[in-house]
Design a protein around this motif. Structure first.
Motif, PDB file in Angstrom:
ATOM      1  N   ALA A   1       0.819  -1.225   0.000  1.00 35.64           N
ATOM      2  CA  ALA A   1       0.000   0.000   0.000  1.00 35.64           C
ATOM      3  C   ALA A   1       0.845   1.265   0.000  1.00 35.64           C
ATOM      4  CB  ALA A   1      -0.935  -0.001   1.213  1.00 35.64           C
ATOM      5  N   HIS A   2       2.125   1.138   0.285  1.00 37.54           N
ATOM      6  CA  HIS A   2       2.993   2.314   0.420  1.00 37.54           C
ATOM      7  C   HIS A   2       4.000   2.450  -0.722  1.00 37.54           C
ATOM      8  CE1 HIS A   2       1.123   2.556   4.308  1.00 37.54           C
ATOM      9  NE2 HIS A   2       1.454   1.301   4.497  1.00 37.54           N
ATOM     10  N   TRP A   3       3.923   1.588  -1.718  1.00 38.22           N
ATOM     11  CA  TRP A   3       4.841   1.650  -2.854  1.00 38.22           C
ATOM     12  C   TRP A   3       4.594   2.920  -3.669  1.00 38.22           C
ATOM     13  CZ3 TRP A   3       4.861  -3.837  -5.502  1.00 38.22           C
ATOM     14  CH2 TRP A   3       5.396  -4.776  -4.623  1.00 38.22           C
ATOM     15  N   GLY A   4       5.661   3.414  -4.279  1.00 42.15           N
ATOM     16  CA  GLY A   4       5.553   4.516  -5.225  1.00 42.15           C
ATOM     17  C   GLY A   4       5.339   5.882  -4.598  1.00 42.15           C
ATOM     18  N   LYS A   5       5.524   6.007  -3.296  1.00 43.92           N
ATOM     19  CA  LYS A   5       5.274   7.277  -2.612  1.00 43.92           C
ATOM     20  C   LYS A   5       6.555   7.920  -2.075  1.00 43.92           C
ATOM     21  CE  LYS A   5       0.660   5.724  -1.466  1.00 43.92           C
ATOM     22  NZ  LYS A   5      -0.291   5.370  -0.432  1.00 43.92           N
ATOM     23  N   GLY A   6       7.706   7.283  -2.304  1.00 42.61           N
ATOM     24  CA  GLY A   6       8.979   7.856  -1.868  1.00 42.61           C
ATOM     25  C   GLY A   6       9.443   7.421  -0.495  1.00 42.61           C
ATOM     26  N   TYR A   7       8.690   6.554   0.180  1.00 44.67           N
ATOM     27  CA  TYR A   7       9.074   6.142   1.535  1.00 44.67           C
ATOM     28  C   TYR A   7      10.429   5.442   1.574  1.00 44.67           C
ATOM     29  CZ  TYR A   7       4.403   7.246   3.254  1.00 44.67           C
ATOM     30  OH  TYR A   7       3.242   7.894   3.595  1.00 44.67           O
ATOM     31  N   VAL A   8      10.666   4.525   0.655  1.00 42.86           N
ATOM     32  CA  VAL A   8      11.929   3.788   0.674  1.00 42.86           C
ATOM     33  C   VAL A   8      13.096   4.735   0.433  1.00 42.86           C
ATOM     34  CG1 VAL A   8      13.336   2.101  -0.576  1.00 42.86           C
ATOM     35  CG2 VAL A   8      11.043   1.507   0.139  1.00 42.86           C
ATOM     36  N   THR A   9      12.982   5.602  -0.545  1.00 45.40           N
ATOM     37  CA  THR A   9      14.078   6.527  -0.833  1.00 45.40           C
ATOM     38  C   THR A   9      14.347   7.434   0.360  1.00 45.40           C
ATOM     39  OG1 THR A   9      13.596   6.436  -3.198  1.00 45.40           O
ATOM     40  CG2 THR A   9      14.904   8.302  -2.416  1.00 45.40           C
ATOM     41  N   ALA A  10      13.303   7.981   0.953  1.00 46.66           N
ATOM     42  CA  ALA A  10      13.477   8.853   2.118  1.00 46.66           C
ATOM     43  C   ALA A  10      14.130   8.092   3.268  1.00 46.66           C
ATOM     44  CB  ALA A  10      12.127   9.426   2.557  1.00 46.66           C
ATOM     45  N   ALA A  11      13.642   6.889   3.546  1.00 51.88           N
ATOM     46  CA  ALA A  11      14.186   6.099   4.650  1.00 51.88           C
ATOM     47  C   ALA A  11      15.610   5.637   4.354  1.00 51.88           C
ATOM     48  CB  ALA A  11      13.271   4.908   4.931  1.00 51.88           C
ATOM     49  N   ALA A  12      15.908   5.300   3.113  1.00 48.99           N
ATOM     50  CA  ALA A  12      17.263   4.866   2.753  1.00 48.99           C
ATOM     51  C   ALA A  12      18.253   6.025   2.896  1.00 48.99           C
ATOM     52  CB  ALA A  12      17.285   4.302   1.343  1.00 48.99           C
ATOM     53  N   HIS A  13      17.833   7.241   2.569  1.00 50.37           N
ATOM     54  CA  HIS A  13      18.707   8.400   2.794  1.00 50.37           C
ATOM     55  C   HIS A  13      19.008   8.567   4.281  1.00 50.37           C
ATOM     56  CE1 HIS A  13      19.386  10.166  -1.116  1.00 50.37           C
ATOM     57  NE2 HIS A  13      18.099  10.053  -1.421  1.00 50.37           N
ATOM     58  N   ARG A  14      18.009   8.382   5.118  1.00 49.38           N
ATOM     59  CA  ARG A  14      18.219   8.449   6.581  1.00 49.38           C
ATOM     60  C   ARG A  14      19.157   7.340   7.020  1.00 49.38           C
ATOM     61  NH1 ARG A  14      13.930  10.405   9.780  1.00 49.38           N
ATOM     62  NH2 ARG A  14      15.541  10.459  11.355  1.00 49.38           N
ATOM     63  N   THR A  15      19.023   6.152   6.427  1.00 52.51           N
ATOM     64  CA  THR A  15      19.926   5.046   6.741  1.00 52.51           C
ATOM     65  C   THR A  15      21.365   5.413   6.414  1.00 52.51           C
ATOM     66  OG1 THR A  15      18.238   3.340   6.456  1.00 52.51           O
ATOM     67  CG2 THR A  15      20.527   2.666   6.110  1.00 52.51           C
ATOM     68  N   LEU A  16      21.579   5.987   5.242  1.00 52.62           N
ATOM     69  CA  LEU A  16      22.938   6.371   4.851  1.00 52.62           C
ATOM     70  C   LEU A  16      23.526   7.386   5.829  1.00 52.62           C
ATOM     71  CD1 LEU A  16      22.605   6.572   0.969  1.00 52.62           C
ATOM     72  CD2 LEU A  16      23.655   4.747   2.345  1.00 52.62           C
ATOM     73  N   GLU A  17      22.717   8.323   6.291  1.00 51.84           N
ATOM     74  CA  GLU A  17      23.194   9.290   7.287  1.00 51.84           C
ATOM     75  C   GLU A  17      23.646   8.571   8.552  1.00 51.84           C
ATOM     76  OE1 GLU A  17      19.879  11.883   7.991  1.00 51.84           O
ATOM     77  OE2 GLU A  17      19.932  12.709   5.953  1.00 51.84           O
TER      78      GLU A  17
END
Length: 167
Positions: A100-116
């Motif tokens: 239900a959450h695909w295609g909304k940018g959640y993974v990219t946003a969370a992965a950027h936080r992971t990299l930080e």
């Protein structure tokens, strides 16, 4: 066109998150590149317990991703690659999101936080192992600035791409 990424919060997984992960990952579409069928609750109970140990010992783990309202939408984070094949000894970043959450940018946003967070833990670089057929995850690696470094044949005979990013 670049769109604003959603606000996400990452937390160390709780016992309750094992139940939430079990529920939102029960979709065959979500599990297509992770064995094809839903895992038992016990798999997520063990996974969340292991991630709590990783966080305590390493300062990073696969964190639970929460959306703006506090709903569990999946996980993202980093952990040591522990399989006999693939990038042995490396730190892998990864993600899984409820359909239900695909295609909304959640993974990219969370992965950027992971990299930080892994940078803050002095990790010099990360890899992402992605099934060669998983176009969505390959697109995330590109948005993160990762490059295809190696190709592996998995134990199930599939082609796995190893993407790398120096931190």
């Amino acid at each position: 066109m670049n769109r604003a990424l959603p606000a996400v919060r990452l937390r160390v997984p709780t016992d309750e998150d094992a139940v939430a992960w079990h529920r939102i990952f029960a979709d065959p579409d979500v599990m297509e590149f992770h064995g094809g069928r839903p895992a038992d609750l016990s798999v997520y109970e063990e996974l969340t317990a292991r991630q709590r140990r990783h966080d305590a010992q390493l300062g990073f783990c696969l964190w639970t991703v929460l959306d703006e309202s506090g709903e569990v939408v999946g996980f993202t984070g980093a952990q040591p690659w522990e399989r006999a094949w693939g990038p042995a000894g490396e730190i892998e970043i990864g993600w899984r999101l409820g359909r239900a959450h695909w295609g909304k940018g959640y993974v990219t946003a969370a992965a950027h936080r992971t990299l930080e967070r892994v940078r803050a833990a002095d990790v010099p670089g990360v890899v992402a192992m992605v099934d060669a057929r998983n176009a969505r995850s390959i697109a995330v690696t590109r948005r993160l600035g990762m490059r295809l470094a190696e190709v592996y044949r998995t134990p199930t005979g599939r082609e796995g791409h190893c993407y790398r990013l120096d931190l």
